[in-house]
Motif scaffolding. Structure first.
Motif, PDB file in Angstrom:
ATOM      1  N   ALA A 376       0.818  -1.213   0.000  1.00 11.37           N
ATOM      2  CA  ALA A 376       0.000   0.000   0.000  1.00 11.37           C
ATOM      3  C   ALA A 376       0.849   1.258   0.000  1.00 11.37           C
ATOM      4  O   ALA A 376       0.429   2.306  -0.518  1.00 11.37           O
ATOM      5  CB  ALA A 376      -0.926  -0.013   1.207  1.00 11.37           C
ATOM      6  N   SER A 377       2.050   1.181   0.560  1.00  9.61           N
ATOM      7  CA  SER A 377       2.914   2.368   0.635  1.00  9.61           C
ATOM      8  C   SER A 377       3.689   2.621  -0.652  1.00  9.61           C
ATOM      9  O   SER A 377       4.288   3.688  -0.811  1.00  9.61           O
ATOM     10  CB  SER A 377       3.908   2.207   1.791  1.00  9.61           C
ATOM     11  OG  SER A 377       4.895   1.217   1.496  1.00  9.61           O
ATOM     12  N   LEU A 378       3.698   1.641  -1.564  1.00  8.11           N
ATOM     13  CA  LEU A 378       4.462   1.802  -2.799  1.00  8.11           C
ATOM     14  C   LEU A 378       3.775   2.795  -3.734  1.00  8.11           C
ATOM     15  O   LEU A 378       2.548   2.786  -3.883  1.00  8.11           O
ATOM     16  CB  LEU A 378       4.596   0.449  -3.512  1.00  8.11           C
ATOM     17  CG  LEU A 378       5.443  -0.622  -2.813  1.00  8.11           C
ATOM     18  CD1 LEU A 378       5.338  -1.942  -3.573  1.00  8.11           C
ATOM     19  CD2 LEU A 378       6.893  -0.184  -2.699  1.00  8.11           C
ATOM     20  N   PRO A 379       4.562   3.663  -4.395  1.00  7.37           N
ATOM     21  CA  PRO A 379       3.958   4.584  -5.363  1.00  7.37           C
ATOM     22  C   PRO A 379       3.447   3.817  -6.579  1.00  7.37           C
ATOM     23  O   PRO A 379       4.034   2.819  -6.997  1.00  7.37           O
ATOM     24  CB  PRO A 379       5.118   5.519  -5.731  1.00  7.37           C
ATOM     25  CG  PRO A 379       6.350   4.722  -5.462  1.00  7.37           C
ATOM     26  CD  PRO A 379       6.011   3.845  -4.274  1.00  7.37           C
ATOM     27  N   ALA A 380       2.352   4.281  -7.126  1.00 10.28           N
ATOM     28  CA  ALA A 380       1.765   3.619  -8.293  1.00 10.28           C
ATOM     29  C   ALA A 380       2.726   3.666  -9.464  1.00 10.28           C
ATOM     30  O   ALA A 380       3.520   4.600  -9.622  1.00 10.28           O
ATOM     31  CB  ALA A 380       0.443   4.288  -8.667  1.00 10.28           C
ATOM     32  N   ARG A 381       2.684   2.622 -10.302  1.00 10.13           N
ATOM     33  CA  ARG A 381       3.551   2.569 -11.476  1.00 10.13           C
ATOM     34  C   ARG A 381       3.137   3.628 -12.492  1.00 10.13           C
ATOM     35  O   ARG A 381       1.971   4.044 -12.562  1.00 10.13           O
ATOM     36  CB  ARG A 381       3.475   1.194 -12.128  1.00 10.13           C
ATOM     37  CG  ARG A 381       4.025   0.069 -11.260  1.00 10.13           C
ATOM     38  CD  ARG A 381       4.210  -1.197 -12.088  1.00 10.13           C
ATOM     39  NE  ARG A 381       4.632  -2.292 -11.211  1.00 10.13           N
ATOM     40  CZ  ARG A 381       3.905  -3.380 -10.995  1.00 10.13           C
ATOM     41  NH1 ARG A 381       2.741  -3.516 -11.574  1.00 10.13           N
ATOM     42  NH2 ARG A 381       4.363  -4.326 -10.199  1.00 10.13           N
TER      43      ARG A 381
END
Length: 728
Positions: A376-381
């Motif tokens: 959830a913390s990862l930035p969207a591609r």
């Protein structure tokens, strides 16, 4: 020992029958205490150092508490606090345990030892089970669902979530405590440091997150705080120990107290700094995920050869992740297994771990929560990533799974900022020689520290003594029934008390001993009575002293030594009685006492058994329970009353027998506690099968061991028992 880490040492020094101290060279261990990494601390006197400790601890707690405001909200914050809590476990679960050896029979009447025993009694919650400071910390672990490795405390060494550095201070401090005669001043100084520091700084973060939920006895968790209903303890109690030990501050003991305090402060600061860095890292979702992957990497690599990730076998990624998990995390984030920002659509935490997935039950619910928060913390591609909408279903049986419950070895957790070096090689000292006779054994066994040769001799002596106690026991007049009574021992105890009273009434008019006979019998009992409670010294061990079975045995020991007061100390009261008879004796722990020509050799047989069996509270627990009952009941209602008549007749003090006839009473005194301890021990064993009957058999042998037969066949049984107990 040749080389050992603090983590591997910890369970050894937690053992109630610790053997690791047997071969430690005190000089090599003392080198650990030399010097300080803080130049200012190295120049401080004790008063200034104590002030610096207080100031540092207050500031450090504020630093940790402030982390609660910077960490992500929600379950991640609670998880971070729980992980920080675990770093405190090796020390907090044994808070005060280094004082367990503060008294031995050689020092049972010394003011410093009694002050230390008072402090220790407060720490273990004397008189009540599961009331030690360590028990309070274990309760907090359970409240926060983090107690998987907490019982017994030695198991924390197996917890891979705990940093290696968290074992350094407690392991060495416990070892100093196991070598009480050699390190009494240093242990007192280190204890003073911890009391002055108060609540361990990392716990301030836990308190900030959970304090409002009233999940902890914070006063018990603060070693410097006094405890309601307990003897004088906390910082005031520790300062009292140092005061009685160090005197005016100009002697060698004062220097060693200061060295111990400096060493403990140095280690406490270094550990707290490392935990602070760990706390800052573990609060971030990517760090929590990195730690999890590191913990699972070793086992997972076995099953991942066929699955390709970014052109490489996943097994290769995992092998490297044991040291650095971040490259694997980057590859996962860019793969079809993870949809950044959308854990609910990421196969890594959905299809793969479903009941038909290849990684079903590999991750616990908590593990999956960590991975979901990271995703959830990862930035969207940006739309160029591979596999955005690709089918990510992997059927069960594909070579991508890891065995359920996988875990890395101890110390592999993320956040280990520095490697923890092995402890110095402080083993290999001389084995020593066994005692030449009972008098020498009497002197040596009064000390807490022993050699392997003395330990082996003591075990053999106990086995032989019990062999005699076992001889024809079923044909003896032993009052204990053949089977443990279903209603417990209290009714039996009351009946025995009635019998003692009847015998006293019947024999009241019998001729009393002459003055010379009374003095001789009193003197010959001195080697036994001067070590009153010696059979229970093993139950001063921290875990046993607060256990359901052992707490009353420790309280009995505490009573025998006068509850920390010289005026009530039984060995001192008996010494006063002997002196009142015109007999002066050397100090009990001295060779001069044991070699005093007024004693018969036979006067040391039973005392040596007491001292020997008392060293093995786990190995001989049932026998000690039986012996304790026999000892506490032996004089109540009859023998003590008759002894009082003889003492009064010849003008001697009756204080010793008066005290014992009251505190050993069968309603609320030592005899009652002894019976209850046996009932507690037997009640915990299965009703069916041989275990309970075997334990009762051993209790009966222990009961008879107070006065075993002395016939020639009994001595042959002694010899056979010793031979049978030899290692093969």
């Amino acid at each position: 020992m040749t080389s050992m880490t603090a983590r591997s040492l910890y369970p050894l020094v937690c053992d109630p029958e610790c053997t690791v101290a047997d071969t430690v060279r005190a000089g090599a261990l003392r080198a650990v205490l030399d010097g300080s990494r803080d130049p200012k601390a190295a120049q401080d006197g004790l008063d200034l150092l104590r002030k610096r400790i207080r100031t540092w601890a207050d500031g450090e707690r504020d630093r940790f508490a402030a982390l609660a405001g910077t960490a992500p909200a929600g379950t991640g914050l609670h998880r971070s606090a729980a992980r920080v809590l675990l770093q405190c476990a090796p020390l907090a679960l044994v808070s005060g345990a280094w004082l367990s050896g503060s008294t031995g029979m050689a020092t049972a009447d010394e003011p410093t030892a009694l002050a230390a025993l008072t402090l220790y009694a407060s720490d273990v919650g004397v008189g009540r089970p599961y009331r030690s400071r360590g028990d309070a910390f274990a309760a907090l672990l359970r409240a926060l669902d983090s107690a998987e490795y907490a019982d017994p405390p030695a198991r924390t060494a197996l917890d891979p979530r705990i940093l290696d550095s968290s074992f350094e201070l407690p392991s060495l401090l416990l070892l100093f405590g196991r070598m009480a005669e050699e390190f009494r001043p240093e242990t007192a100084g280190a204890d003073l440091c911890l009391r002055e520091a108060g609540l361990l700084p990392p716990l301030a973060l836990v308190r900030a997150v959970h304090g409002g939920e009233q999940r902890a006895d914070w006063a018990a968790l603060d070693p410097g705080a006094p405890r309601p209903l307990e003897p004088a303890g906390g910082l005031a109690g520790s300062a009292a120990v140092v005061e009685t030990l160090a005197g005016d501050g100009d002697d060698e003991d004062s220097r060693r107290v200061l060295a111990g305090c400096r060493w403990a402060f140095d280690r406490l600061v270094a550990w707290s700094q490392e935990v602070y860095r760990f706390a800052g890292d573990i609060a971030r979702p990517e760090q929590q995920a990195a730690e999890l992957i590191r913990l699972r990497a070793r086992e997972g690599s076995v099953y991942h050869h066929a699955f390709q990730l970014a052109g490489r076998p996943l097994a290769t990624w995992l092998a490297e992740a044991r040291q650095d998990p971040y490259p694997l995390m980057s590859a996962l984030a860019a793969s079809r297994l993870v949809r950044p920002g959308q854990p609910e659509r990421s196969a890594l935490v959905t299809g793969l771990v479903g009941e038909r997935g290849a990684m079903f039950r590999v991750f616990s619910p908590e593990d999956l929560s960590v991975l979901r928060q990271w995703i959830a913390s990862l930035p969207a591609r940006d739309g160029t990533g591979t596999g955005g909408d690709a089918d990510t279903t992997v059927e069960a049986g594909t070579d991508t799974g890891a065995p359920s419950g996988a875990a890395a070895g101890p110390g592999a957790g993320a956040g280990a900022v520095r490697p923890v070096p092995a402890l110095p090689a402080f083993g290999g000292g001389p084995d020593g020689q066994p005692p030449r006779d009972l008098r020498e054994a009497y002197v040596l066994l009064q000390r807490r520290t022993q050699s392997p040769a003395l330990r082996s001799w003591a075990v053999s002596y106990v086995h032989g003594w019990l062999g005699r106690a076992r001889h024809r026991i079923d044909r003896s007049a032993l009052p204990l029934p053949a089977d443990w009574p279903a209603e417990g021992l209290r009714p039996w105890l009351a009946a025995q008390h009635d019998r003692h009273a009847e015998e006293f009434a019947q024999n009241r008019e019998d001729e009393l001993p002459t003055r010379e006979q009374l003095i001789d019998s009193t003197v010959q009992l001195a080697p036994l009575t001067m070590i009153d409670g010696g059979w229970l010294q093993g139950f001063t061990d921290y875990r046993l002293a607060s256990s359901q079975v052992g707490y009353s045995l420790f309280e009995t020991y505490w009573d025998e030594l006068g509850n920390g007061l010289t005026a009530l100390n039984h060995p001192l009261i008996y010494r006063e009685l002997v002196e009142g008879m015109g007999v002066g004796l050397p100090p009990t722990g001295s060779a001069e006492f044991a070699r005093w020509d007024g004693f018969q050799d036979s006067s040391f047989e039973l005392p040596v058994y007491w001292l020997a069996v008392g060293r093995f509270p786990v190995t001989f627990e049932p026998e000690i329970l039986g012996l304790n009952l026999a000892m506490e009941l032996s004089g109540v209602g009859g023998t003590y009353r008759r002894a009082r008549l003889g003492l009064r007749k010849h003008g001697f003090s009756t204080r010793f027998v008066d005290i014992h006839n009251t505190i050993d009473n069968v309603a609320t005194g030592h005899s009652a506690w002894a019976a209850d301890a046996i009932d507690s021990h037997l009640s915990a064993l299965p009703v069916g099968g041989p275990y309970r009957q075997e334990a009762w058999r051993r209790v009966r042998e222990g009961y008879r061991s107070l006065n075993p037969p002395r016939s020639f066949p009994a001595w042959l049984a002694d010899r056979r028992a010793r031979l049978a107990a030899r290692p093969h």
